[in-house]
Design an enzyme around this catalytic site. Structure first.
Site, PDB file in Angstrom:
ATOM      1  N   ASP A 194      -4.783   1.987  -4.613  1.00  0.00           N
ATOM      2  CA  ASP A 194      -3.695   2.789  -5.170  1.00  0.00           C
ATOM      3  C   ASP A 194      -3.700   2.832  -6.695  1.00  0.00           C
ATOM      4  OD1 ASP A 194      -2.474   3.652  -2.798  1.00  0.00           O
ATOM      5  OD2 ASP A 194      -1.391   1.765  -2.577  1.00  0.00           O
ATOM      6  N   GLU A 243       4.216  -4.827   0.132  1.00  0.00           N
ATOM      7  CA  GLU A 243       3.781  -3.962  -0.963  1.00  0.00           C
ATOM      8  C   GLU A 243       5.015  -3.602  -1.790  1.00  0.00           C
ATOM      9  OE1 GLU A 243       1.915   0.350  -2.176  1.00  0.00           O
ATOM     10  OE2 GLU A 243       3.006   0.092  -0.316  1.00  0.00           O
ATOM     11  N   ASP A 284       3.101  -1.889   4.171  1.00  0.00           N
ATOM     12  CA  ASP A 284       3.062  -0.704   3.325  1.00  0.00           C
ATOM     13  C   ASP A 284       4.481  -0.220   2.993  1.00  0.00           C
ATOM     14  OD1 ASP A 284       1.440   1.429   2.088  1.00  0.00           O
ATOM     15  OD2 ASP A 284       2.412   2.722   3.559  1.00  0.00           O
TER      16      ASP A 284
END
Length: 558
Positions: free
Chosen positions: A421, A354, A325
């Site tokens: 997201d 990410e 992340d």
């Protein structure tokens, strides 16, 4: 010849080894500027006296540039080389000194390009299971309730109602276990789960304790059962590593809140005064979230702590890798250490960052294996949803995306249409089922590993977070045509075992069809997509407006 467009960078996506004796060389030129390109090469200790010459192939064609490529099989890997270019009128050499009419190989040691030696440790090995996998991403709270005996007092969202940022619907790990048959029937053989660790939120990206499974999701025994069941089916699982930031309720940050600069953990965070304060904010956080302080990942003690978490779940639960992340806000130094420790714990464990943008500096074999390919996501939106690209523009964009990275990385990219997201892709295409099907077909057959967000197969709609995180609609089972499409696309991938090498993406001559051809170990495929209002044609192949056609080994399958 447009000399401003010429580009070659050694030890990069333009020059990389794929084995102890093979190396790929890539050259960028202006689009349609060069008629032929050769590489002139030899051992750097011999090239002054003799040279070898090989014709390069135009591999990719982008909006502004062409990309020529060749794979050299070397006996002596101490490689020196220059390029020899023909623009239709004149011939030029291209070296570190730029383009010249002639070149003195006897003085080449001053200005030839070189890859001094292929060291085995510098060969970025492709993780085959990742390159061939089909992922299913699950936002756990909204997928399925499996533990009917747990305390449900925290649940405040009726299953199926529209969520808000503080909604809890009750999904858990046992719910995933109960639905593995379903996931496997879709042709998905790898799971990507959003965070499972102790956290006060529904999304769990504000972690309080990394070494505890959140009680809302289950127990360590549940995780062990899930991994064991997956591996028994030949499936894989990656978890979400939130190592950029942590919950303010984490014991280490709370120690700093209490003791300030005297705390042994003060330097574990980035704080500008003796004590952390929210008003005005005097410590680094994720985005603007004051409840999620940022780790100081340049601190070796923080690195040791976070790496211990990663290896714990590999060693104790046998997970197959990590999705990282906010990975681009964390130090390169940390990721280099992280990779060595993770690969030592489990060689085939994968590391997926990410990074929403060009991440080539992270993808050289010393940090990540791949990233979530949001560049592909945006291209798919521009073509299928926003009508910003015609077929030619889409082909150019996809080729430019592929040119960013090495062949090895392209085969391992995690490609997606949407995620937790983003807006749901089906909503972005205004619930046009044909456009979603065409986009899924491109997703599954593009170089890399496809990842679908749970509910895509049910035509799930939703806007931006949290609306994209709606509950899985188990009452309305997937429409047969879409579930069957996903399974068939997965089967085609598995049968063909395609790789980046042998991939061609181009517009038809009438510029109405997006065409993609791929050569695999066991099959060849050709995909034609028409997003116009007119009949499109490529050679003998015709495609109706708004439709697509897929051929495998010359026979039409979809």
């Amino acid at each position: 010849m447009n000399q401003f467009a010429l580009l070659h960078i050694t030890d990069s996506a333009y020059c990389f080894p794929i084995s102890e004796h093979e190396i790929v060389i890539r050259l960028r030129t202006a689009r349609d500027d060069i008629k032929k390109a050769w590489i002139v090469y030899e051992s750097k200790y011999v090239i002054g006296e003799s040279q070898r010459k090989a014709l390069m192939k135009r591999e990719l064609r982008g909006e502004l540039y062409d990309y020529y490529s060749i794979t050299l099989d070397l006996q002596d890997t101490r490689l020196a080389y220059v390029f020899y270019l023909y623009d239709g009128e004149d011939y030029y050499y291209f070296s570190e000194d730029g383009a010249t009419a002639d070149y003195d190989f006897t003085k080449g040691y001053y200005n030839f390009f070189q890859y001094p030696y292929i060291n085995n440790a510098d060969v970025f090995d492709k993780e085959e299971w990742l390159s061939q996998a089909c992922f299913y991403q699950i936002f756990i709270d909204r997928f399925c309730i499996g533990d009917e005996e747990k305390d449900k007092g925290y649940i405040n969202l009726k299953w199926g109602d529209i969520p808000n940022p503080r909604s809890f619907a009750g999904g858990d790990i046992k719910g995933i276990i109960n639905k593995l048959d379903y996931i496997q029937r879709l042709g998905c053989d790898a799971l990507y789960l959003t965070p499972i660790f102790k956290s006060p939120s529904n999304h769990k990206y504000d972690i309080v304790d990394y070494f505890e499974i959140d009680r809302e999701f289950g127990t360590k025994e549940d995780l062990q059962e899930l991994v064991k069941d997956l591996h028994g089916r030949g499936m894989r699982i990656i978890l979400d590593a939130v190592f950029n930031h942590v919950s303010e309720k984490n014991d280490k940050f709370q120690d700093v809140v209490k003791n300030g600069r005297k705390s042994q953990y003060y330097d574990w965070f980035v704080i500008r005064e003796d004590y952390p304060n929210k008003e005005p904010l005097n410590y680094e956080v994720f985005a603007g979230c004051k409840y999620m302080p940022k780790w100081n990942t340049s601190n070796p003690d923080v690195q040791d702590y976070l790496i211990s978490i990663a290896t714990y779940y590999i060693n104790e639960f046998d997970i197959d890798g990590w999705r990282l992340d906010v990975s681009d806000e964390i130090s390169h130094d940390f990721w280099r250490r992280f990779r060595k420790k993770v690969k030592a714990a489990k060689k085939e464990a994968v590391i997926i960052g990410e990074n929403w943008h060009d991440a080539s500096n992270y993808l050289k074999g010393d940090q990540y294996d791949s990233i979530m390919n949001y560049a592909f996501t945006k291209a798919a939106l521009d073509y299928f949803a926003y009508d910003k690209f015609d077929a030619e523009g889409m082909a150019f964009k996809l080729n430019d995306i592929l040119a960013r990275n090495s062949d090895t990385v392209n085969d391992m990219m995690l490609n997606l249409l949407d995620s937790h997201d983003t807006d749901r892709f089906f909503s972005e295409v205004h619930e046009d089922k044909d456009r979603l099907k065409a986009a899924l077909t491109l997703l599954y057959l593009f170089p890399g590993a496809p990842s679908i967000f749970y509910g895509t197969e049910c035509y799930t709609v939703g806007g931006y977070d949290p609306d994209c995180r709606r509950c899985m609609d188990w009452e309305n089972t997937p429409e047969k045509s879409l579930g069957e499409l996903i399974r068939r696309l997965s089967d085609i991938r598995k049968k063909g075992r395609f790789s980046f090498s042998g991939t061609s993406i181009y517009p038809s001559e009438d510029k109405k069809l997006l065409c993609m051809k791929r050569h695999g170990e066991n099959a060849d495929m050709a995909l034609y997509i028409n997003q116009t209002d007119c009949m499109g044609q490529d050679g003998e192949i015709q495609v109706e407006p708004g439709k697509y056609r897929l051929f495998v080994d010359g026979g039409e399958v979809i």
